[in-house]
Design a protein around this motif. Structure first.
Motif, PDB file in Angstrom:
ATOM      1  N   CYS A  44       0.384  -1.157   0.197  1.00  0.00           N
ATOM      2  CA  CYS A  44       0.038  -0.217   0.114  1.00  0.00           C
ATOM      3  C   CYS A  44       0.772   1.080   0.189  1.00  0.00           C
ATOM      4  CB  CYS A  44      -0.746  -0.016   1.331  1.00  0.00           C
ATOM      5  SG  CYS A  44      -2.297  -1.522   1.122  1.00  0.00           S
ATOM      6  N   GLU A  45       2.365   1.679  -0.560  1.00  0.00           N
ATOM      7  CA  GLU A  45       2.609   2.451   0.357  1.00  0.00           C
ATOM      8  C   GLU A  45       2.421   3.139  -1.244  1.00  0.00           C
ATOM      9  OE1 GLU A  45       6.948   1.539   0.660  1.00  0.00           O
ATOM     10  OE2 GLU A  45       7.156   0.887   2.982  1.00  0.00           O
ATOM     11  N   ARG A  46       2.424   2.603  -2.379  1.00  0.00           N
ATOM     12  CA  ARG A  46       1.851   3.837  -3.656  1.00  0.00           C
ATOM     13  C   ARG A  46       0.421   4.200  -3.296  1.00  0.00           C
ATOM     14  NH1 ARG A  46       5.593   3.686  -8.059  1.00  0.00           N
ATOM     15  NH2 ARG A  46       3.872   2.784  -9.882  1.00  0.00           N
ATOM     16  N   PHE A  47      -0.445   3.429  -2.175  1.00  0.00           N
ATOM     17  CA  PHE A  47      -1.561   4.111  -2.607  1.00  0.00           C
ATOM     18  C   PHE A  47      -1.046   5.952  -1.987  1.00  0.00           C
ATOM     19  CE2 PHE A  47      -4.593   1.450  -0.595  1.00  0.00           C
ATOM     20  CZ  PHE A  47      -4.381   0.194  -1.819  1.00  0.00           C
ATOM     21  N   ALA A  48       0.123   6.217  -1.895  1.00  0.00           N
ATOM     22  CA  ALA A  48       0.736   7.987  -1.984  1.00  0.00           C
ATOM     23  C   ALA A  48       0.700   8.496  -2.991  1.00  0.00           C
ATOM     24  CB  ALA A  48       2.048   7.746  -1.278  1.00  0.00           C
ATOM     25  N   LEU A  49       0.979   7.654  -4.347  1.00  0.00           N
ATOM     26  CA  LEU A  49       0.047   7.874  -5.796  1.00  0.00           C
ATOM     27  C   LEU A  49      -0.806   9.342  -5.914  1.00  0.00           C
ATOM     28  CD1 LEU A  49       1.650   5.220  -7.632  1.00  0.00           C
ATOM     29  CD2 LEU A  49       2.196   7.279  -7.537  1.00  0.00           C
ATOM     30  N   ALA A  50      -1.893   8.886  -4.811  1.00  0.00           N
ATOM     31  CA  ALA A  50      -3.548   9.403  -5.145  1.00  0.00           C
ATOM     32  C   ALA A  50      -3.230  10.910  -4.907  1.00  0.00           C
ATOM     33  CB  ALA A  50      -4.085   8.500  -4.211  1.00  0.00           C
ATOM     34  N   ASP A  51      -1.811  11.116  -4.283  1.00  0.00           N
ATOM     35  CA  ASP A  51      -2.416  12.476  -3.567  1.00  0.00           C
ATOM     36  C   ASP A  51      -1.859  13.906  -4.834  1.00  0.00           C
ATOM     37  OD1 ASP A  51      -2.302  13.433  -0.632  1.00  0.00           O
ATOM     38  OD2 ASP A  51      -0.658  12.471  -0.711  1.00  0.00           O
ATOM     39  N   THR A  52      -1.235  13.521  -5.537  1.00  0.00           N
ATOM     40  CA  THR A  52      -1.280  13.859  -6.699  1.00  0.00           C
ATOM     41  C   THR A  52      -1.516  13.809  -7.295  1.00  0.00           C
ATOM     42  OG1 THR A  52       1.533  13.384  -6.626  1.00  0.00           O
ATOM     43  CG2 THR A  52       0.650  14.337  -8.921  1.00  0.00           C
ATOM     44  N   TRP A  53      -2.436  13.223  -8.525  1.00  0.00           N
ATOM     45  CA  TRP A  53      -3.103  13.044  -8.780  1.00  0.00           C
ATOM     46  C   TRP A  53      -4.751  13.398  -8.788  1.00  0.00           C
ATOM     47  CZ3 TRP A  53      -3.233   6.444  -8.293  1.00  0.00           C
ATOM     48  CH2 TRP A  53      -2.527   6.418  -8.857  1.00  0.00           C
ATOM     49  N   LEU A  54      -5.259  13.430  -6.689  1.00  0.00           N
ATOM     50  CA  LEU A  54      -5.778  14.429  -6.535  1.00  0.00           C
ATOM     51  C   LEU A  54      -5.874  16.003  -6.543  1.00  0.00           C
ATOM     52  CD1 LEU A  54      -6.524  12.054  -3.695  1.00  0.00           C
ATOM     53  CD2 LEU A  54      -9.129  12.310  -5.273  1.00  0.00           C
ATOM     54  N   ARG A  55      -4.692  16.304  -6.096  1.00  0.00           N
ATOM     55  CA  ARG A  55      -4.184  17.120  -5.531  1.00  0.00           C
ATOM     56  C   ARG A  55      -4.136  18.225  -7.566  1.00  0.00           C
ATOM     57  NH1 ARG A  55       1.054  16.085  -2.201  1.00  0.00           N
ATOM     58  NH2 ARG A  55      -0.099  16.839  -0.222  1.00  0.00           N
ATOM     59  N   GLU A  56      -3.300  17.724  -9.059  1.00  0.00           N
ATOM     60  CA  GLU A  56      -4.191  17.917  -9.985  1.00  0.00           C
ATOM     61  C   GLU A  56      -5.624  18.694  -9.965  1.00  0.00           C
ATOM     62  OE1 GLU A  56       0.030  15.790 -11.529  1.00  0.00           O
ATOM     63  OE2 GLU A  56      -1.918  14.571 -12.233  1.00  0.00           O
ATOM     64  N   ARG A  57      -6.477  17.389  -9.783  1.00  0.00           N
ATOM     65  CA  ARG A  57      -7.748  17.889 -10.691  1.00  0.00           C
ATOM     66  C   ARG A  57      -8.602  18.758  -9.475  1.00  0.00           C
ATOM     67  NH1 ARG A  57      -5.461  13.364 -11.970  1.00  0.00           N
ATOM     68  NH2 ARG A  57      -6.445  12.150 -13.379  1.00  0.00           N
ATOM     69  N   GLY A  58      -7.659  19.245  -8.287  1.00  0.00           N
ATOM     70  CA  GLY A  58      -8.331  19.862  -6.721  1.00  0.00           C
ATOM     71  C   GLY A  58      -9.608  19.216  -6.330  1.00  0.00           C
ATOM     72  N   LEU A  59      -9.313  18.237  -5.991  1.00  0.00           N
ATOM     73  CA  LEU A  59     -10.637  16.781  -5.623  1.00  0.00           C
ATOM     74  C   LEU A  59     -10.055  16.693  -4.105  1.00  0.00           C
ATOM     75  CD1 LEU A  59     -10.951  15.168  -8.555  1.00  0.00           C
ATOM     76  CD2 LEU A  59     -12.171  16.928  -7.579  1.00  0.00           C
ATOM     77  N   GLN A  60      -8.774  17.010  -3.639  1.00  0.00           N
ATOM     78  CA  GLN A  60      -8.462  17.256  -2.212  1.00  0.00           C
ATOM     79  C   GLN A  60      -8.298  18.093  -1.481  1.00  0.00           C
ATOM     80  OE1 GLN A  60      -5.985  12.977  -1.184  1.00  0.00           O
ATOM     81  NE2 GLN A  60      -4.233  15.236  -0.993  1.00  0.00           N
ATOM     82  N   SER A  61      -8.854  18.631  -0.167  1.00  0.00           N
ATOM     83  CA  SER A  61      -8.231  19.742   0.812  1.00  0.00           C
ATOM     84  C   SER A  61      -7.593  19.428   1.814  1.00  0.00           C
ATOM     85  CB  SER A  61      -9.738  19.655   1.014  1.00  0.00           C
ATOM     86  OG  SER A  61      -9.817  20.714   2.038  1.00  0.00           O
ATOM     87  N   GLU A  62      -6.908  19.785   2.002  1.00  0.00           N
ATOM     88  CA  GLU A  62      -5.669  19.921   2.813  1.00  0.00           C
ATOM     89  C   GLU A  62      -5.638  21.016   3.986  1.00  0.00           C
ATOM     90  OE1 GLU A  62      -2.314  17.461   2.328  1.00  0.00           O
ATOM     91  OE2 GLU A  62      -2.708  17.557  -0.637  1.00  0.00           O
ATOM     92  N   GLY A  63      -5.265  21.279   4.911  1.00  0.00           N
ATOM     93  CA  GLY A  63      -5.214  21.749   6.330  1.00  0.00           C
ATOM     94  C   GLY A  63      -4.420  20.585   7.313  1.00  0.00           C
ATOM     95  N   THR A  64      -4.600  21.046   9.054  1.00  0.00           N
ATOM     96  CA  THR A  64      -4.397  21.162   9.671  1.00  0.00           C
ATOM     97  C   THR A  64      -5.660  20.513  10.735  1.00  0.00           C
ATOM     98  OG1 THR A  64      -1.984  22.444   9.790  1.00  0.00           O
ATOM     99  CG2 THR A  64      -3.323  21.751  11.880  1.00  0.00           C
ATOM    100  N   VAL A  65      -5.411  19.645  11.702  1.00  0.00           N
ATOM    101  CA  VAL A  65      -6.984  19.276  12.149  1.00  0.00           C
ATOM    102  C   VAL A  65      -5.848  18.879  13.068  1.00  0.00           C
ATOM    103  CG1 VAL A  65      -9.042  17.748  13.019  1.00  0.00           C
ATOM    104  CG2 VAL A  65      -8.592  18.534  10.978  1.00  0.00           C
ATOM    105  N   GLY A  66      -6.259  19.298  14.430  1.00  0.00           N
ATOM    106  CA  GLY A  66      -5.536  19.465  15.911  1.00  0.00           C
ATOM    107  C   GLY A  66      -4.554  19.528  15.199  1.00  0.00           C
ATOM    108  N   HIS A  67      -3.306  18.734  15.885  1.00  0.00           N
ATOM    109  CA  HIS A  67      -1.883  18.805  15.597  1.00  0.00           C
ATOM    110  C   HIS A  67      -1.261  17.983  14.099  1.00  0.00           C
ATOM    111  CE1 HIS A  67      -0.980  21.804  18.695  1.00  0.00           C
ATOM    112  NE2 HIS A  67      -1.447  20.774  19.256  1.00  0.00           N
TER     113      HIS A  67
END
Length: 266
Positions: A196-219
């Motif tokens: 499952c390490e290569r599931f990290a590829l989804a970060d790029t795919w989703l970010r490129e399409r503006g489909l992933q919101s990112e921020g801080t929750v707690g720390h």
């Protein structure tokens, strides 16, 4: 406790709720959460306080979902007493024990609270664990969101769902123990399993399409995505390369090599 954790400010539930709203958690929606509380803490009320914040932001019409499966494939599962796998962390093992929380009646369990809890957790043992008729499949059907809180896409079970929609060619032998007529029985199945390490590829795919919101929750760093968007972008890539999530043989990853061999044998 480490020096870094000693110096981190404890956030109130209201502060955590504000972070969740800013990230885009939908009131009244279905929210599947994968989390590392070690990354999130300290927050007011500990793991239970984080759960309270999540449920408060979802509101009375929202449904909170967490993984809740067992860590054993040899012992029959009892939804009323079997602890959640230690690998899932303290938040899931706290959540399923709370009053009013429903839990699947099988070893690949998820727990849920809210109006859609029964829809999410109902159904027989799904094999493989994240098949369309599984709780993670139900979250997708209900157009739920996925919150990765202090963890990455390597913990994202919805990508396993996408693999099955895509009909990936790999499936490694696995088994689980269930009760049949009051006696333990072994159920064998093939699972789309790998490291499952290569599931990290989804970060790029989703970010490129503006489909992933990112921020801080707690720390913790948090990612928020519609379940259906995870499936859609993964299906695009799996259509191009059904083995995209497996390490190449040169990486010498035992789990991915086993999956690759299973694909060659089918």
């Amino acid at each position: 406790m480490s020096e870094r954790e000693d110096t981190r400010k404890e956030l109130t539930r209201n502060e955590v709720m504000a972070q969740l709203r800013a990230l885009g958690v939908r009131p009244g929606g279905v929210l599947l959460v994968h989390t590392s509380f070690r990354a999130v803490r300290p927050v007011e009320g500990g793991p239970a306080g984080l759960i309270e914040a999540l449920r408060a932001v979802l509101g009375p019409e929202g449904t909170l979902v967490t993984p809740s499966w067992t860590g054993s494939d040899e012992e029959p599962f009892d939804p009323k007493s079997t602890p959640a796998s230690p690998d899932l962390g303290v938040v899931p093992d706290t959540f399923w024990r709370l009053p009013g929380v429903m839990r699947s009646g099988h070893a690949f369990a998820f727990a849920a609270a809210g109006p859609k809890a029964h829809e999410v957790t109902a159904g027989p043992l799904p094999t493989p664990p994240h098949a369309p008729e599984s709780p993670v499949g139900h979250v997708c059907e209900l157009d739920g969101q996925v919150l990765l809180l202090g963890v990455g896409h390597d913990a994202d079970t919805t990508l396993h769902l996408a693999e099955l929609f895509a009909g990936v060619p790999y499936g490694v032998p696995r088994h689980i123990t269930v009760l049949q007529d009051g006696r333990p029985a072994r159920v064998e199945y093939l699972e789309n399993d790998h490291c499952c390490e290569r599931f990290a590829l989804a970060d790029t795919w989703l970010r490129e399409r503006g489909l992933q919101s990112e921020g801080t929750v707690g720390h913790a760093h948090a990612r928020l995505i519609r379940s259906r968007d995870i499936v859609a972008v993964a299906l695009e890539q799996l259509e191009k390369d059904p083995l995209v999530f497996l390490h190449p043989p040169s990486a010498k990853c035992d789990e991915c090599d086993e999956a690759r061999r299973s694909a060659a044998d089918r």
